[in-house]
Design an enzyme around this catalytic site. Sequence first.
Site, short mmCIF file in Angstrom:
data_model
loop_
_atom_site.label_atom_id
_atom_site.label_comp_id
_atom_site.label_asym_id
_atom_site.label_seq_id
_atom_site.Cartn_x
_atom_site.Cartn_y
_atom_site.Cartn_z
N GLY A 149 53.17 30.13 3.30
CA GLY A 149 53.50 31.76 2.90
C GLY A 149 53.04 32.02 1.47
O GLY A 149 51.87 31.38 1.11
N ARG A 150 53.39 33.09 1.01
CA ARG A 150 52.67 33.65 -0.40
C ARG A 150 52.79 32.29 -1.16
O ARG A 150 51.55 32.29 -1.99
CB ARG A 150 53.74 34.88 -0.73
CG ARG A 150 53.44 35.92 -0.03
CD ARG A 150 54.53 37.19 -0.41
NE ARG A 150 55.93 36.86 -0.16
CZ ARG A 150 56.59 37.42 0.44
NH1 ARG A 150 56.00 38.49 1.26
NH2 ARG A 150 57.79 37.10 0.99
N ILE A 151 53.70 31.65 -1.40
CA ILE A 151 53.83 30.78 -2.50
C ILE A 151 52.82 29.65 -2.37
O ILE A 151 52.05 29.11 -3.12
CB ILE A 151 55.28 30.33 -3.12
CG1 ILE A 151 56.01 31.72 -3.53
CG2 ILE A 151 55.30 29.38 -4.17
CD1 ILE A 151 57.69 31.14 -3.81
N SER A 170 52.43 24.42 9.01
CA SER A 170 52.94 25.80 9.09
C SER A 170 53.34 26.03 10.25
O SER A 170 52.79 25.49 11.29
CB SER A 170 51.91 26.75 8.38
OG SER A 170 52.59 28.10 8.18
N ARG A 171 54.47 26.94 10.41
CA ARG A 171 54.82 27.33 11.76
C ARG A 171 53.49 27.96 12.57
O ARG A 171 53.26 27.53 13.93
CB ARG A 171 55.88 28.41 11.86
CG ARG A 171 57.17 27.63 12.12
CD ARG A 171 58.19 29.02 12.17
NE ARG A 171 58.01 29.91 11.23
CZ ARG A 171 58.73 30.95 11.04
NH1 ARG A 171 59.71 30.95 11.52
NH2 ARG A 171 58.37 31.91 10.01
N THR A 230 60.31 23.17 -4.86
CA THR A 230 60.61 24.31 -5.70
C THR A 230 61.23 25.33 -4.75
O THR A 230 61.43 26.61 -4.92
CB THR A 230 59.35 24.96 -6.16
OG1 THR A 230 58.50 25.22 -5.36
CG2 THR A 230 58.81 24.31 -7.73
N ARG A 232 64.21 24.82 -1.85
CA ARG A 232 65.70 24.84 -1.84
C ARG A 232 66.03 23.65 -1.59
O ARG A 232 65.58 22.66 -0.93
CB ARG A 232 66.19 25.69 -0.73
CG ARG A 232 66.40 26.93 -0.89
CD ARG A 232 67.10 27.58 -1.87
NE ARG A 232 67.18 28.98 -2.03
CZ ARG A 232 66.73 29.74 -2.78
NH1 ARG A 232 65.61 29.22 -3.65
NH2 ARG A 232 66.57 31.02 -2.72
N GLU A 261 73.62 22.38 -6.50
CA GLU A 261 73.29 22.95 -7.68
C GLU A 261 74.72 23.55 -8.31
O GLU A 261 75.50 24.14 -7.81
CB GLU A 261 72.32 24.09 -7.49
CG GLU A 261 70.92 23.72 -7.17
CD GLU A 261 69.91 24.62 -7.05
OE1 GLU A 261 70.03 25.60 -7.51
OE2 GLU A 261 68.70 24.34 -6.59
N HIS A 280 66.29 24.95 -11.58
CA HIS A 280 66.07 25.87 -10.80
C HIS A 280 65.51 27.18 -11.43
O HIS A 280 65.95 28.28 -11.55
CB HIS A 280 67.23 26.26 -9.92
CG HIS A 280 66.93 27.07 -8.51
ND1 HIS A 280 67.53 27.19 -7.45
CD2 HIS A 280 66.00 28.08 -8.44
CE1 HIS A 280 67.02 27.79 -6.31
NE2 HIS A 280 65.92 28.20 -7.13
N ALA A 282 61.95 27.79 -11.49
CA ALA A 282 60.49 28.30 -11.08
C ALA A 282 60.18 29.65 -11.20
O ALA A 282 58.91 29.89 -11.48
CB ALA A 282 60.24 27.66 -9.78
C1 DGY Z 1 64.18 32.60 -4.97
O1 DGY Z 1 63.85 33.71 -5.41
O2 DGY Z 1 64.73 32.51 -3.93
C2 DGY Z 1 64.29 31.51 -6.03
O3 DGY Z 1 64.70 30.50 -5.82
C3 DGY Z 1 64.89 32.10 -7.62
O4 DGY Z 1 63.84 33.05 -7.95
#
Ligand code: DGY
Length: 321
Positions: A149-151, A170-171, A230, A232, A261, A280, A282
């Site tokens: 995806g974007r990230i 990726s899907r 980064t 979940r 968490e 958490h 990032a």
């Molecule tokens: C999100 O935006 O989902 C991150 O985990 C926190 O920025």
Amino acid sequence: MSRPVFQEAVDLIATVAEVTVWPEETPPPYDRLRAEAREADGLFCLLTDRIDESLLDDAPRLRVVSNMAVGYDNVDVNAASRRGIYVGNTPGVLTETTAEFAFALMLAFARRIPQGDRMVREGRWKTWGPMTLLGSDLRHATLGIVGLGRIGQIVAAMARGFEMRVVYCSRTRKPEIETRLGIEYAPTLEALLAQADYVSLHVPLNPETRRLIGEAQFGVMRPNAVLINTARGEVVDQQALVAALESGRLGGAALDVADPEPMAPNDPLLKLDNVLVTPHIASASRATRLKMATMAAQNVVDVLEGRRPTHCVNPEAGGGR
Ligand code: DGY
């Protein structure tokens, strides 16, 4: 608003509504949040707030739940849609910041930066040592990206700058991005895991991705491979991760997220030297968090002014009740 955030976001919502802000640094207890939501037309919340069906049932006026995050796994979106409540999120503004952090974790792990910092602070830096804290080069290593995806795409572009080989799964296959970035497609997660030195997770948390990486997946990863998370914490079976690390099956893990968490100080992961954990953060650059806060506030304003939120995850909610 379920936590103090930038004043800009509070002021924005205050243009259309009376605003109540939970004053503490820790989340409101569920019952307190529920009691506040009972009176509210809009809720500005965070990923630490559980917005479930029972809370929504008890909030007759509520028209919008705006999560200050791109992820919204803490919100029962279907339940919100059924009640005509819009759910907003903050996509796009945290992409580069989060990708940079995934890369920071990878570099910090590979070059043993936390160990170096500890060595200096603890007075163990005696001399320049030819064998001190030897790490690994990223150059020419293979990075596996789970979720393009974007990230994931920005992490891939950064990795190419470091002359890494990049494989993704990726899907849906993305041939145009493969060509543009010079990256390779792995047809299955297992095919990716079998060839990656670093595996970086960039999928949202949903029923398909919960515990996506568990014992079986650690079993096919390369010996010495490093897991970067980064996304979940729940995407990884954390017990299986501990077992894979303790058995020496895996090279290490660099985690910005955990399950649960916050991670308990006595978590077995924290006893391992080949584990790096951050709380958490990032997306936590000042500029990005300000954008996230104002975007989430704007989503509230949109609905209270009678429009669909600009960034809406359930347009089918149709607005109002
Ligand atoms: C999100 O935006 O989902 C991150 O985990 C926190 O920025």
